[in-house]
Design a protein around this motif. Structure first.
Motif, PDB file in Angstrom:
ATOM      1  N   GLU A  71     127.091  67.213   1.707  1.00  0.00           N
ATOM      2  CA  GLU A  71     125.688  67.605   1.578  1.00  0.00           C
ATOM      3  C   GLU A  71     125.629  68.996   0.975  1.00  0.00           C
ATOM      4  OE1 GLU A  71     123.044  66.366   5.096  1.00  0.00           O
ATOM      5  OE2 GLU A  71     125.049  66.381   5.969  1.00  0.00           O
ATOM      6  N   GLU A  72     124.601  69.274   0.228  1.00  0.00           N
ATOM      7  CA  GLU A  72     124.427  70.576  -0.412  1.00  0.00           C
ATOM      8  C   GLU A  72     124.241  71.658   0.642  1.00  0.00           C
ATOM      9  OE1 GLU A  72     123.949  73.501  -3.359  1.00  0.00           O
ATOM     10  OE2 GLU A  72     124.655  71.418  -3.518  1.00  0.00           O
ATOM     11  N   TRP A  73     124.974  72.778   0.476  1.00  0.00           N
ATOM     12  CA  TRP A  73     124.825  73.912   1.385  1.00  0.00           C
ATOM     13  C   TRP A  73     123.379  74.399   1.352  1.00  0.00           C
ATOM     14  CZ3 TRP A  73     127.396  75.883   5.258  1.00  0.00           C
ATOM     15  CH2 TRP A  73     127.086  77.172   5.724  1.00  0.00           C
ATOM     16  N   GLY A  74     122.814  74.600   2.528  1.00  0.00           N
ATOM     17  CA  GLY A  74     121.424  75.024   2.622  1.00  0.00           C
ATOM     18  C   GLY A  74     120.477  73.890   2.954  1.00  0.00           C
ATOM     19  N   THR A  75     121.021  72.642   3.021  1.00  0.00           N
ATOM     20  CA  THR A  75     120.162  71.489   3.320  1.00  0.00           C
ATOM     21  C   THR A  75     120.454  70.884   4.681  1.00  0.00           C
ATOM     22  OG1 THR A  75     121.658  69.838   2.334  1.00  0.00           O
ATOM     23  CG2 THR A  75     120.075  70.929   0.861  1.00  0.00           C
ATOM     24  N   TRP A  76     121.404  71.462   5.420  1.00  0.00           N
ATOM     25  CA  TRP A  76     121.764  70.881   6.716  1.00  0.00           C
ATOM     26  C   TRP A  76     122.135  71.955   7.732  1.00  0.00           C
ATOM     27  CZ3 TRP A  76     126.761  71.800   8.473  1.00  0.00           C
ATOM     28  CH2 TRP A  76     127.677  72.246   7.512  1.00  0.00           C
ATOM     29  N   MET A 112     115.446  69.192   5.231  1.00  0.00           N
ATOM     30  CA  MET A 112     116.518  69.769   6.036  1.00  0.00           C
ATOM     31  C   MET A 112     117.035  68.727   7.015  1.00  0.00           C
ATOM     32  SD  MET A 112     118.365  72.431   6.538  1.00  0.00           S
ATOM     33  CE  MET A 112     117.412  73.458   5.419  1.00  0.00           C
ATOM     34  N   ASN A 113     118.332  68.496   6.978  1.00  0.00           N
ATOM     35  CA  ASN A 113     118.968  67.552   7.887  1.00  0.00           C
ATOM     36  C   ASN A 113     119.475  68.324   9.099  1.00  0.00           C
ATOM     37  OD1 ASN A 113     120.335  65.506   9.157  1.00  0.00           O
ATOM     38  ND2 ASN A 113     121.969  65.343   7.643  1.00  0.00           N
ATOM     39  N   ILE A 114     118.827  68.125  10.234  1.00  0.00           N
ATOM     40  CA  ILE A 114     119.208  68.831  11.459  1.00  0.00           C
ATOM     41  C   ILE A 114     119.743  67.825  12.460  1.00  0.00           C
ATOM     42  CG2 ILE A 114     118.392  70.241  13.380  1.00  0.00           C
ATOM     43  CD1 ILE A 114     116.284  71.407  11.540  1.00  0.00           C
ATOM     44  N   SER A 115     120.944  68.080  12.978  1.00  0.00           N
ATOM     45  CA  SER A 115     121.553  67.178  13.941  1.00  0.00           C
ATOM     46  C   SER A 115     122.129  67.964  15.107  1.00  0.00           C
ATOM     47  CB  SER A 115     122.642  66.335  13.275  1.00  0.00           C
ATOM     48  OG  SER A 115     123.636  67.171  12.701  1.00  0.00           O
ATOM     49  N   MET A 116     122.456  67.264  16.176  1.00  0.00           N
ATOM     50  CA  MET A 116     122.988  67.882  17.384  1.00  0.00           C
ATOM     51  C   MET A 116     124.458  67.533  17.524  1.00  0.00           C
ATOM     52  SD  MET A 116     121.677  69.767  19.951  1.00  0.00           S
ATOM     53  CE  MET A 116     119.937  69.293  20.046  1.00  0.00           C
TER      54      MET A 116
END
Length: 273
Positions: A52-57, A1-5
């Motif tokens: 990016e694929e939906w559900g991965t970020w 999971m790619n999580i950013s601010m």
């Protein structure tokens, strides 16, 4: 999971179309870790323009209480403020347990209340904010997506989404605490004959929606996402039929009463119990 601010310029967005009963939508996050295969957001610009694929970020909106309070004050000067949270994400992403963005925004709304707040989620984490929902009183409705009572169906369509039992438990807890709640069977997926009774134990209000009324394209968007193929693989292809909602509506009305069963767009409009 790619999580950013991310730092948003604004939090409140004016609504139209399916949400024209509301003045604004409020999305604490962009993207969604649940990644449900049937999600209409997969075909919206927020997803299509992202490489990016939906559900991965998931993008976290780094916005504080004071920003939302200022926006609410400005909006109130122009008329009633009715907020739908959220229209293109779930406000209770897994990272919400740590980041508490949604909780912070709810705190702002308890201090500068909107005329109405609709909270749409499928996460048991929503139970955490029972204290804030209570402060909003009858001006809030928490809508929990529970599209089936069959775990095999959930795993086929939304394997990263919270288990059904956990959602039912959270909804029962919120109801017992006096929080206005509804169960959203949206989209309508194959379920057992006991499903309406299970939902009645957790909520007094239920909304039904399907792939034809709810996807904004008469079922074409859902078909393009491969919904029919998944149902065929499960031997449940007869559920991909606009007549199915009519058939199942009677079953839910028998348990909930006609007044407490709402359909599609009407089921996501402001409603006070």
């Amino acid at each position: 999971m790619n999580i950013s601010m991310k730092t948003p310029k604004t939090l409140l967005t004016k609504t139209s179309g399916f949400l024209n009963d509301y003045s604004h939508s409020l999305n604490p996050y962009t993207g969604c870790a649940f990644g449900c295969s049937y999600c209409y957001v997969r075909r919206l610009p927020v997803s299509l323009f992202r490489k990016e694929e939906w559900g991965t970020w998931v993008d976290i909106k780094a916005a504080g209480k004071e920003q939302l309070k200022k926006e609410l004050l400005r909006a109130k000067k122009k008329g009633p403020v009715r907020i739908f949270m959220s229209s293109s994400t779930d406000p209770y992403q897994g990272t919400e347990a740590k980041e508490q963005v949604t909780r912070t925004l709810l705190e702002a709304m308890t201090e500068e209340p909107p005329d109405f707040l609709f909270v749409q989620t499928r996460s048991p984490l929503s139970e955490r904010d029972e204290d804030l929902f209570r402060k909003l009183g009858s001006s809030v409705l928490v809508s929990m997506t529970i599209e089936t009572d069959r775990e095999d169906i959930r795993r086929a369509f939304a394997p990263s989404s919270p288990p059904i039992a956990a959602r039912l438990k959270a909804l029962r807890q919120l109801k017992s605490a006096g929080i206005p709640v509804q169960a959203a069977v949206a989209p309508l997926l194959p379920f057992t004959s006991e499903f309406p009774e299970k939902l009645k134990q957790a909520a007094d209000l239920v909304t039904l929606d399907d792939f034809f009324l709810g996807d904004g394209a008469g079922g074409k968007r859902s078909a393009s996402l491969g919904v029919l193929q998944v149902l065929e693989g499960l031997g449940e292809e007869d559920w991909f039929n606009p007549e199915r909602l009519v058939q199942e509506k009677a079953r839910f009305e028998h348990v909930f009463g006609r007044r407490n069963v709402r359909i599609s767009q009407d089921g996501f409009a402001p409603f006070r119990l």
